[in-house]
Design a protein around this motif. Structure first.
Motif, PDB file in Angstrom:
ATOM      1  N   ALA A 100       0.794  -1.208   0.110  1.00 33.97           N
ATOM      2  CA  ALA A 100       0.114   0.149  -0.022  1.00 33.97           C
ATOM      3  C   ALA A 100       0.769   1.148  -0.069  1.00 33.97           C
ATOM      4  O   ALA A 100       0.594   2.204  -0.529  1.00 33.97           O
ATOM      5  CB  ALA A 100      -0.839   0.218   1.169  1.00 33.97           C
ATOM      6  N   LYS A 101       1.965   1.380   0.779  1.00 36.85           N
ATOM      7  CA  LYS A 101       2.631   2.499   0.769  1.00 36.85           C
ATOM      8  C   LYS A 101       3.404   2.724  -0.626  1.00 36.85           C
ATOM      9  O   LYS A 101       3.554   3.821  -1.007  1.00 36.85           O
ATOM     10  CB  LYS A 101       3.888   2.261   1.807  1.00 36.85           C
ATOM     11  N   SER A 102       3.903   1.315  -1.252  1.00 37.87           N
ATOM     12  CA  SER A 102       4.552   1.530  -2.488  1.00 37.87           C
ATOM     13  C   SER A 102       3.572   2.149  -3.641  1.00 37.87           C
ATOM     14  O   SER A 102       3.834   2.940  -4.449  1.00 37.87           O
ATOM     15  CB  SER A 102       5.241   0.532  -2.933  1.00 37.87           C
ATOM     16  N   ALA A 103       2.356   1.798  -3.391  1.00 40.11           N
ATOM     17  CA  ALA A 103       1.207   1.962  -4.139  1.00 40.11           C
ATOM     18  C   ALA A 103       1.017   3.699  -4.328  1.00 40.11           C
ATOM     19  O   ALA A 103       0.582   4.406  -5.232  1.00 40.11           O
ATOM     20  CB  ALA A 103      -0.016   1.467  -3.925  1.00 40.11           C
ATOM     21  N   ILE A 104       0.846   4.247  -3.271  1.00 41.79           N
ATOM     22  CA  ILE A 104       0.998   5.730  -2.865  1.00 41.79           C
ATOM     23  C   ILE A 104       2.210   6.307  -3.816  1.00 41.79           C
ATOM     24  O   ILE A 104       1.860   7.289  -4.441  1.00 41.79           O
ATOM     25  CB  ILE A 104       0.885   6.167  -1.436  1.00 41.79           C
ATOM     26  N   ALA A 105       3.392   5.796  -3.525  1.00 45.62           N
ATOM     27  CA  ALA A 105       4.468   6.316  -4.116  1.00 45.62           C
ATOM     28  C   ALA A 105       4.344   6.162  -5.636  1.00 45.62           C
ATOM     29  O   ALA A 105       4.522   7.165  -6.264  1.00 45.62           O
ATOM     30  CB  ALA A 105       5.536   5.598  -3.814  1.00 45.62           C
ATOM     31  N   ALA A 106       3.866   5.130  -6.225  1.00 45.74           N
ATOM     32  CA  ALA A 106       3.599   4.993  -7.480  1.00 45.74           C
ATOM     33  C   ALA A 106       2.502   5.937  -8.255  1.00 45.74           C
ATOM     34  O   ALA A 106       2.533   6.500  -9.348  1.00 45.74           O
ATOM     35  CB  ALA A 106       3.273   3.602  -7.905  1.00 45.74           C
ATOM     36  N   ALA A 107       1.561   6.206  -7.427  1.00 48.26           N
ATOM     37  CA  ALA A 107       0.238   7.120  -7.808  1.00 48.26           C
ATOM     38  C   ALA A 107       0.882   8.412  -8.114  1.00 48.26           C
ATOM     39  O   ALA A 107       0.535   9.105  -8.896  1.00 48.26           O
ATOM     40  CB  ALA A 107      -0.910   7.076  -7.060  1.00 48.26           C
ATOM     41  N   PHE A 108       1.856   8.867  -7.192  1.00 47.94           N
ATOM     42  CA  PHE A 108       2.397  10.191  -7.159  1.00 47.94           C
ATOM     43  C   PHE A 108       3.908  10.545  -7.999  1.00 47.94           C
ATOM     44  O   PHE A 108       4.122  11.330  -7.672  1.00 47.94           O
ATOM     45  CB  PHE A 108       2.602  10.688  -5.793  1.00 47.94           C
ATOM     46  N   SER A 109       4.085   9.510  -8.768  1.00 46.44           N
ATOM     47  CA  SER A 109       5.365   9.335  -9.321  1.00 46.44           C
ATOM     48  C   SER A 109       6.380   9.541  -8.537  1.00 46.44           C
ATOM     49  O   SER A 109       7.413  10.373  -8.805  1.00 46.44           O
ATOM     50  CB  SER A 109       5.224  10.564 -10.651  1.00 46.44           C
ATOM     51  N   ALA A 110       6.557   9.075  -7.412  1.00 45.44           N
ATOM     52  CA  ALA A 110       7.484   8.991  -6.630  1.00 45.44           C
ATOM     53  C   ALA A 110       8.141   7.828  -5.949  1.00 45.44           C
ATOM     54  O   ALA A 110       8.806   7.626  -5.052  1.00 45.44           O
ATOM     55  CB  ALA A 110       7.225   9.919  -5.285  1.00 45.44           C
ATOM     56  N   ALA A 111       7.978   6.722  -6.904  1.00 50.31           N
ATOM     57  CA  ALA A 111       8.327   5.450  -6.527  1.00 50.31           C
ATOM     58  C   ALA A 111       9.838   5.198  -6.395  1.00 50.31           C
ATOM     59  O   ALA A 111      10.253   4.505  -5.567  1.00 50.31           O
ATOM     60  CB  ALA A 111       7.688   4.273  -7.436  1.00 50.31           C
ATOM     61  N   ASN A 112      10.651   5.861  -7.165  1.00 46.78           N
ATOM     62  CA  ASN A 112      12.083   5.848  -6.854  1.00 46.78           C
ATOM     63  C   ASN A 112      12.495   6.452  -5.553  1.00 46.78           C
ATOM     64  O   ASN A 112      13.580   5.733  -5.273  1.00 46.78           O
ATOM     65  CB  ASN A 112      12.723   6.745  -8.235  1.00 46.78           C
ATOM     66  N   LEU A 113      11.868   7.408  -5.179  1.00 50.04           N
ATOM     67  CA  LEU A 113      12.312   7.592  -3.884  1.00 50.04           C
ATOM     68  C   LEU A 113      11.778   6.891  -2.848  1.00 50.04           C
ATOM     69  O   LEU A 113      12.697   6.720  -1.949  1.00 50.04           O
ATOM     70  CB  LEU A 113      11.194   9.159  -3.559  1.00 50.04           C
ATOM     71  N   TYR A 114      10.567   6.334  -2.924  1.00 49.57           N
ATOM     72  CA  TYR A 114      10.240   5.210  -1.962  1.00 49.57           C
ATOM     73  C   TYR A 114      11.129   3.992  -1.952  1.00 49.57           C
ATOM     74  O   TYR A 114      11.638   3.531  -0.729  1.00 49.57           O
ATOM     75  CB  TYR A 114       8.907   4.822  -2.245  1.00 49.57           C
ATOM     76  N   PHE A 115      11.595   3.429  -3.077  1.00 49.17           N
ATOM     77  CA  PHE A 115      12.434   2.318  -3.006  1.00 49.17           C
ATOM     78  C   PHE A 115      13.891   2.481  -2.810  1.00 49.17           C
ATOM     79  O   PHE A 115      14.528   1.819  -2.196  1.00 49.17           O
ATOM     80  CB  PHE A 115      12.296   1.534  -4.607  1.00 49.17           C
ATOM     81  N   TYR A 116      14.289   3.686  -3.127  1.00 48.61           N
ATOM     82  CA  TYR A 116      15.551   4.264  -2.498  1.00 48.61           C
ATOM     83  C   TYR A 116      15.943   4.094  -1.059  1.00 48.61           C
ATOM     84  O   TYR A 116      16.621   3.743  -0.758  1.00 48.61           O
ATOM     85  CB  TYR A 116      16.044   5.631  -3.050  1.00 48.61           C
ATOM     86  N   ARG A 117      14.843   4.546  -0.611  1.00 50.05           N
ATOM     87  CA  ARG A 117      14.840   4.437   0.962  1.00 50.05           C
ATOM     88  C   ARG A 117      14.419   2.950   1.711  1.00 50.05           C
ATOM     89  O   ARG A 117      14.982   2.817   2.731  1.00 50.05           O
ATOM     90  CB  ARG A 117      13.666   5.533   1.658  1.00 50.05           C
ATOM     91  N   ASN A 118      13.894   2.164   0.839  1.00 49.34           N
ATOM     92  CA  ASN A 118      13.664   0.610   1.303  1.00 49.34           C
ATOM     93  C   ASN A 118      14.372  -0.328   0.758  1.00 49.34           C
ATOM     94  O   ASN A 118      14.077  -1.511   1.288  1.00 49.34           O
ATOM     95  CB  ASN A 118      12.071   0.800   1.115  1.00 49.34           C
ATOM     96  N   THR A 119      14.818  -0.437  -0.440  1.00 48.24           N
ATOM     97  CA  THR A 119      15.362  -1.582  -1.089  1.00 48.24           C
ATOM     98  C   THR A 119      16.473  -1.237  -1.951  1.00 48.24           C
ATOM     99  O   THR A 119      16.405  -0.216  -2.822  1.00 48.24           O
ATOM    100  CB  THR A 119      14.224  -2.383  -1.639  1.00 48.24           C
ATOM    101  N   ASP A 120      17.414  -2.347  -2.243  1.00 47.39           N
ATOM    102  CA  ASP A 120      18.310  -2.296  -3.333  1.00 47.39           C
ATOM    103  C   ASP A 120      17.796  -3.110  -4.571  1.00 47.39           C
ATOM    104  O   ASP A 120      17.328  -4.155  -4.362  1.00 47.39           O
ATOM    105  CB  ASP A 120      19.711  -2.758  -2.784  1.00 47.39           C
ATOM    106  N   TYR A 121      17.823  -2.517  -5.505  1.00 44.97           N
ATOM    107  CA  TYR A 121      17.215  -3.041  -6.874  1.00 44.97           C
ATOM    108  C   TYR A 121      17.809  -4.582  -6.947  1.00 44.97           C
ATOM    109  O   TYR A 121      17.026  -5.462  -7.507  1.00 44.97           O
ATOM    110  CB  TYR A 121      17.478  -2.194  -8.069  1.00 44.97           C
ATOM    111  N   PHE A 122      18.915  -4.683  -6.830  1.00 46.86           N
ATOM    112  CA  PHE A 122      19.544  -6.106  -6.932  1.00 46.86           C
ATOM    113  C   PHE A 122      19.643  -7.296  -5.794  1.00 46.86           C
ATOM    114  O   PHE A 122      20.267  -8.142  -5.889  1.00 46.86           O
ATOM    115  CB  PHE A 122      21.059  -5.809  -7.463  1.00 46.86           C
ATOM    116  N   THR A 123      18.678  -6.813  -4.713  1.00 48.44           N
ATOM    117  CA  THR A 123      18.878  -7.835  -3.620  1.00 48.44           C
ATOM    118  C   THR A 123      17.618  -8.587  -3.948  1.00 48.44           C
ATOM    119  O   THR A 123      16.597  -8.333  -4.708  1.00 48.44           O
ATOM    120  CB  THR A 123      18.470  -7.032  -2.170  1.00 48.44           C
ATOM    121  N   GLU A 124      17.691  -9.784  -3.367  1.00 52.74           N
ATOM    122  CA  GLU A 124      16.695 -10.931  -3.203  1.00 52.74           C
ATOM    123  C   GLU A 124      15.381 -10.413  -2.916  1.00 52.74           C
ATOM    124  O   GLU A 124      14.117 -10.851  -3.458  1.00 52.74           O
ATOM    125  CB  GLU A 124      17.064 -11.933  -2.376  1.00 52.74           C
TER     126      GLU A 124
END
Length: 652
Positions: A100-124
């Motif tokens: 749900a938190k990532s959906a809010i970020a995606a809806a506001f075109s801020a998903a890159n900011l959200y995932f930068y704070r929460n996960t590395d793209y290359f991790t499991e």
């Protein structure tokens, strides 16, 4: 601008590798560079359109953003709506909240900011995030909030200098990316300032001064062929361990630029213009949107690695769904409205969809993921979750440059001065319970000096860097000096997540610059040898603890999903041992002869398998760290180390 079938085909070249890479086909190790190719294509097409409209006196910011909304939002929110349904059905409460938190970020075109704070793209862990792929959409939308304004200024006041200015911005952006790459690879990967150059490369090609250049047929053939070669080489030579993006993103971007920048027919443009490639290009946006959540939700539902047949089936399903999405969602919404007032009518559904997605997400968050749908793990899982939280919050797992003070973080018997030191990162800290148990039995006191993310390599920079690793050189130097200053210490036990350094995923550097893998391995051996030599000069022995087996997934997450979906937790209970034996052998081969080696695989793995759960006891806190139950199994091993009868530690 005139429709170019070859660019549509280039979209296919960009999206298919991304899909195959995400589907787990390791032979296309650099498939993720398809996103970089998309950025170049987007920069060229959008910039060309803006400049053409400005030159005709038809450009309007409102109309531009209106077209972007019609292009991006309908398919995006159709995908989001489906994801909400799938998330409700298969995600346990905790994961549903994160979704749900990532959906809010995606809806506001801020998903890159959200995932930068929460996960590395290359991790499991990233493979369990259904909306991870929306980071690239966010980068584009953030770029296009600013770029039209910049182009308006360039064309009106700085047109003679536009080529120099845009080229300068490209160089500045890639320079920032390359400088920050050793410091924070996630920032460079996700954020606009370090990705803007890829879009600007496309924009550079769209400038009139560049479009007017005709290089001739022969050179066009050579350049386009080189461009295709650069792209193909990148797809197969770049991999997860490549320091990416930065300079390593130049080959695929330049390859795309060489093809796009040629405005005449070549053999490459003819190949890219064939109908199958053109069709994939047409549905490429929908395919990009749909393939990832389908793969993620399937993996979560199966609660294991997907079989090859399953992955192929999902790719085929993604192609079918994307075709429907393009035909019935993308195309109807992209039809140009007739009257000016109609533009605002199209804006209303977009705003309503954004509000709806956010409201639904907030309801899920407020409702704690609706635990009435199913449990978020049984009593054993909940107990380990509490233990994991305490482990992460421990003051003995320092996050800064300061080491624990004398008398702090003491394991075993507190009645005698510490004669043993446990030194390393969180993979040393997770051995603390085992050493505590063994030391108490032996009447020995152990001092724990550990810092998350900092394997014990004094004088070395650990790359890629991160805020957690920034203080590692200072911390390790202070730790070594503190040990040398303590006349009671007789043995130093060094432990860390060695696998990441012995196989090349993380690198060791003497000066902070990115070294080769060979140089990093030499630094690995050299640092441990130098440390052991310094300790030996003070009469202190050195031992290195071998790496613990690492599950392919987070054990707690796996158990929670099995419990939520009412399925067998067998995939969460054991894992094959062969690879973990090999990891220990690789480490042992890198160690100098004056360093003892303590392998823990024999204690944890029997008969070709390593248990992750024994009865109700869960042996792991997450995907890499042992729990107290896991440490209890190792206590007898360390008890032998502390026994006076053990004498010198056996050589490896």
């Amino acid at each position: 601008m005139k429709f170019r079938a070859d660019i549509n085909g280039l979209r296919a070249v960009a999206v298919l590798p991304v899909v195959l890479y995400h589907a787990g086909f390791s032979w296309i190790s650099g498939g993720f560079v398809g996103v970089d190719i998309f950025f170049v294509i987007s920069g060229f097409l959008i910039t060309s359109d803006i400049i053409d409209r400005i030159d005709k006196g038809e450009f309007s910011l409102i109309e531009f953003y209106h077209r972007r909304v019609r292009r991006i939002f309908p398919a995006l929110f159709a995908m989001l709506a489906a994801c909400f349904v799938m998330a409700w059905l298969v995600l346990p409460p905790g994961e549903l909240i994160a979704f749900a938190k990532s959906a809010i970020a995606a809806a506001f075109s801020a998903a890159n900011l959200y995932f930068y704070r929460n996960t590395d793209y290359f991790t499991e862990a990233a493979t369990s995030l259904p909306l991870l792929h929306t980071w690239s959409l966010a980068v584009e939308e953030q770029f296009y909030l600013l770029w039209p304004l910049a182009l308006m200024a360039l064309t009106r006041w700085l047109r003679p200098w536009s080529l120099v200015i845009v080229a300068g911005l490209c160089v500045l952006s890639i320079d920032i990316a390359q400088r920050l790459l050793p410091v924070s690879q996630p920032f460079v990967f996700y954020m606009l300032p370090t990705r803007a150059w890829e879009l600007l490369v496309g924009g550079l090609l769209a400038l009139p001064a560049v479009r007017a250049v005709d290089i001739g047929h022969a050179r066009a053939e050579i350049l386009s062929a080189c461009g295709l070669a650069l792209i193909i080489g990148s797809l197969f030579l770049i991999n997860d361990d490549t320091p990416f993006p930065g300079l390593y993103a130049l080959p695929p971007c330049l390859g795309a630029a060489f093809i796009i920048g040629i405005h005449r027919q070549t053999m490459v443009s003819k190949a890219l213009s064939i109908r199958p490639a053109g069709f994939i290009g047409l549905i490429s946006y929908s395919l990009y949107l749909w393939h990832w959540p389908l793969l993620v939700f399937a993996g979560i539902y199966k609660n294991r690695d997907l079989l090859v047949s399953e992955r192929i089936g999902i790719v085929v399903a993604a192609l079918l769904i994307s075709t429907l999405s393009w035909r019935f969602v993308e195309r109807p919404f992209r039809q140009k409205p007739g009257a000016h007032t109609a533009r605002w009518k199209w804006m209303l559904p977009a705003a309503s969809a954004t509000v709806a997605a956010c409201c639904l997400s907030l309801v899920i968050i407020k409702g704690a993921g609706f635990p009435g749908r199913g449990p978020d793990g049984g009593p054993s899982v909940q107990a380990v979750k509490v233990e994991s939280a305490k482990f992460q919050a421990s003051t003995c797992l320092e996050r800064g440059a300061l080491i624990p003070k004398t008398g702090e973080c003491i394991l075993g018997s507190g009645n005698v001065p510490p004669t043993v030191v446990l030194w390393g990162d969180s993979h040393a800290a997770h051995l603390a319970s085992a050493l505590d148990e063994a030391a108490k039995a032996a009447g020995v006191s152990v001092r724990q000096i550990t810092k998350a993310g900092c394997a014990p390599f004094p004088g070395m920079y650990l790359l890629p860097s991160s805020p957690m690793r920034a203080d590692c050189p200072a911390f390790n130097s202070a730790a070594l000096q503190s040990i040398l200053d303590d006349r009671h210490v007789a043995l130093v036990i060094m432990a860390g997540r060695w696998n990441t350094y012995s196989v090349g995923r993380s690198l060791l550097s003497q000066d902070g610059h990115w070294p080769s893998e060979t140089a990093s391995k030499a630094n690995f051996t050299g640092s441990i040898a130098a440390t052991a030599a310094k300790l030996a000069a003070y009469g202190i022995k050195t031992a290195v603890v071998g790496p613990a087996p690492e599950p392919s997934t987070d054990v707690l997450t796996c158990l929670v999903r099995a419990n939520f979906l009412k399925e067998d937790d067998a995939p969460c209970s054991t894992m094959p041992a062969a690879q973990h034996w090999r990891n220990n052998q690789v480490l042992a081969a890198l160690l100098p002869p004056n360093v003892g080696f303590i392998p823990i695989i024999p204690a944890l793995c029997k008969t070709g398998e390593c248990p992750l759960k024994v009865g109700d006891d869960i042996l792991y806190l997450d995907a890499t760290h042992l729990s107290r139950a896991g440490g209890h199994i190792l206590a007898p091993l360390f008890a032998k180390t502390f026994s006076p009868a053990a004498g010198n530690l056996a050589a490896k």
